[in-house]
Write a protein that holds these residues in place. Sequence first.
Motif, PDB file in Angstrom:
ATOM      1  N   SER A   1      46.763 -66.878 -59.313  1.00 52.17           N
ATOM      2  CA  SER A   1      45.750 -66.784 -58.876  1.00 52.17           C
ATOM      3  C   SER A   1      44.499 -66.123 -59.733  1.00 52.17           C
ATOM      4  N   ASP A   2      44.611 -65.603 -60.997  1.00 57.72           N
ATOM      5  CA  ASP A   2      43.322 -65.719 -61.852  1.00 57.72           C
ATOM      6  C   ASP A   2      43.261 -67.298 -62.699  1.00 57.72           C
ATOM      7  N   ILE A   3      43.965 -67.741 -63.074  1.00 58.48           N
ATOM      8  CA  ILE A   3      44.222 -68.928 -64.035  1.00 58.48           C
ATOM      9  C   ILE A   3      42.272 -69.916 -64.000  1.00 58.48           C
ATOM     10  N   PRO A   4      42.158 -69.932 -62.896  1.00 54.82           N
ATOM     11  CA  PRO A   4      41.374 -71.099 -62.704  1.00 54.82           C
ATOM     12  C   PRO A   4      39.696 -69.982 -63.351  1.00 54.82           C
ATOM     13  N   ALA A   5      39.744 -68.642 -63.019  1.00 54.53           N
ATOM     14  CA  ALA A   5      38.974 -67.882 -63.974  1.00 54.53           C
ATOM     15  C   ALA A   5      38.903 -67.895 -65.114  1.00 54.53           C
ATOM     16  N   GLN A   6      40.617 -67.368 -65.560  1.00 51.74           N
ATOM     17  CA  GLN A   6      40.291 -67.332 -66.949  1.00 51.74           C
ATOM     18  C   GLN A   6      40.240 -68.303 -67.848  1.00 51.74           C
ATOM     19  N   ALA A   7      40.715 -69.843 -66.905  1.00 52.33           N
ATOM     20  CA  ALA A   7      40.173 -71.077 -67.612  1.00 52.33           C
ATOM     21  C   ALA A   7      38.896 -71.392 -67.886  1.00 52.33           C
TER      22      ALA A   7
ATOM     23  N   LYS B   1      47.337 -76.771 -73.565  1.00 50.01           N
ATOM     24  CA  LYS B   1      47.558 -75.860 -73.129  1.00 50.01           C
ATOM     25  C   LYS B   1      46.731 -75.337 -71.692  1.00 50.01           C
ATOM     26  N   TRP B   2      45.881 -75.411 -71.614  1.00 48.39           N
ATOM     27  CA  TRP B   2      44.446 -75.457 -70.620  1.00 48.39           C
ATOM     28  C   TRP B   2      44.528 -76.132 -69.157  1.00 48.39           C
ATOM     29  N   LEU B   3      45.163 -77.641 -70.082  1.00 42.42           N
ATOM     30  CA  LEU B   3      45.234 -78.450 -68.963  1.00 42.42           C
ATOM     31  C   LEU B   3      46.720 -78.211 -67.920  1.00 42.42           C
ATOM     32  N   GLU B   4      47.609 -77.744 -68.542  1.00 43.06           N
ATOM     33  CA  GLU B   4      49.139 -77.934 -68.463  1.00 43.06           C
ATOM     34  C   GLU B   4      48.457 -76.314 -67.593  1.00 43.06           C
ATOM     35  N   ARG B   5      48.252 -75.209 -67.763  1.00 43.88           N
ATOM     36  CA  ARG B   5      47.667 -74.474 -66.116  1.00 43.88           C
ATOM     37  C   ARG B   5      47.397 -74.775 -65.714  1.00 43.88           C
ATOM     38  N   LEU B   6      46.054 -75.785 -65.559  1.00 44.43           N
ATOM     39  CA  LEU B   6      45.094 -76.159 -64.500  1.00 44.43           C
ATOM     40  C   LEU B   6      45.805 -77.286 -64.033  1.00 44.43           C
ATOM     41  N   SER B   7      46.841 -77.431 -64.172  1.00 50.13           N
ATOM     42  CA  SER B   7      46.907 -78.749 -63.267  1.00 50.13           C
ATOM     43  C   SER B   7      48.355 -77.977 -62.192  1.00 50.13           C
ATOM     44  N   LYS B   8      48.762 -76.884 -62.316  1.00 50.07           N
ATOM     45  CA  LYS B   8      49.018 -76.213 -61.238  1.00 50.07           C
ATOM     46  C   LYS B   8      48.263 -75.598 -60.000  1.00 50.07           C
TER      47      LYS B   8
END
Length: 357
Positions: A67-73, A133-140
């Motif tokens: 749940s933190d990934i979008p804000a961190q991105a 790296k961030w594209l892979e994380r946000l794709s989830k």
Amino acid sequence: MVTVNKIISRITETRWSKLYIGTASLQALIIIILQALICSQNTLQARLLPEPEGGAFVLVNSSITDSDIPAQASDRLGRIIWENIAFIGFQVWFLVMVFDATVYQNTAEILALAVLNAICAILGALQVVDGNKWLERLSKTEYSTTPLETARWLEVGLSCVILIFACMMAYLSYEMSRQFGWNIYKKIGADVQMQKMYRMFQFFVLGLKIDVFTQFLVSLFYIIQFGTKAENVVWETGIQIVVTVLILPMLYFARTAGSTESYGRMITFITFEAIVIVHYSLILKQTLQPNNSWYTWICLVLIGIVLCAGTGILGGICMNNFGRGLKSYVQRGKFKKTQEDVEMTKTSNNNWQIDED
């Protein structure tokens, strides 16, 4: 004395100088356009994501959940945008330095620029890795990644362009260095010891010019980026702001210290360089964070530390050469003109003239 006619004459002197200036100008134009496009796509992606709560660098210090990934991105993309701006700033600085090296026919500067251009190509590749790296994380997540995907392909193209231009500029730099072969000999003469001291002074001045980017521009972009997100100005930020404001005046101060052979000014500058290294260490402390290290800026800061220490050491070497007869060869402005008149008087019986820079 540098005039418009002299600038045009040096730029158009040979086919290599024309190719060198033309290639550097084309490189700057293409890379600035690509970086601007990447910056716009990263900005669009950041607007699609929620802003981090509690200010900058908060999420990276706690345990990371999905749940933190979008804000961190969003926070990371905000930094990447400033990296894009910094790369644009580098290209502007690089182009100015190319003209400077050509007009003053400085071999050391030509070769140093080739090395810095190669480093820029490596940092460009890091942008691709970080973007993936961030594209892979946000794709989830549920958020759209269309702008980031566009930015990724632009970054791949940018890396290829930078690599091609780096190779071209390396070859042209070699040819330009051959063209400038006799300059120091014609200016200084056959005195080997004097030539060594003059070369050291050239490297010192070159270090000051490079520091305009590695110290001032890098620090300025970092302060702006961090200052716009920090809720309160902590003591580290206060030190960074003061040091950043003083960098350009101190670099000019160091140039006058060398030309006037002032021990006091040079010692002051070397002390300031030590303070700049402390300033860099504070930036590293803020960027070396768990799960979210700012890779590009870390590389720039590490390069800056090495160059800062090198400039300080070269300043010490030049200070050790004070009073040994070099002063008359490193003057500027009206003092340089006086020295040129003296040298022309000394060589009036020769059958050739020296074209002084």
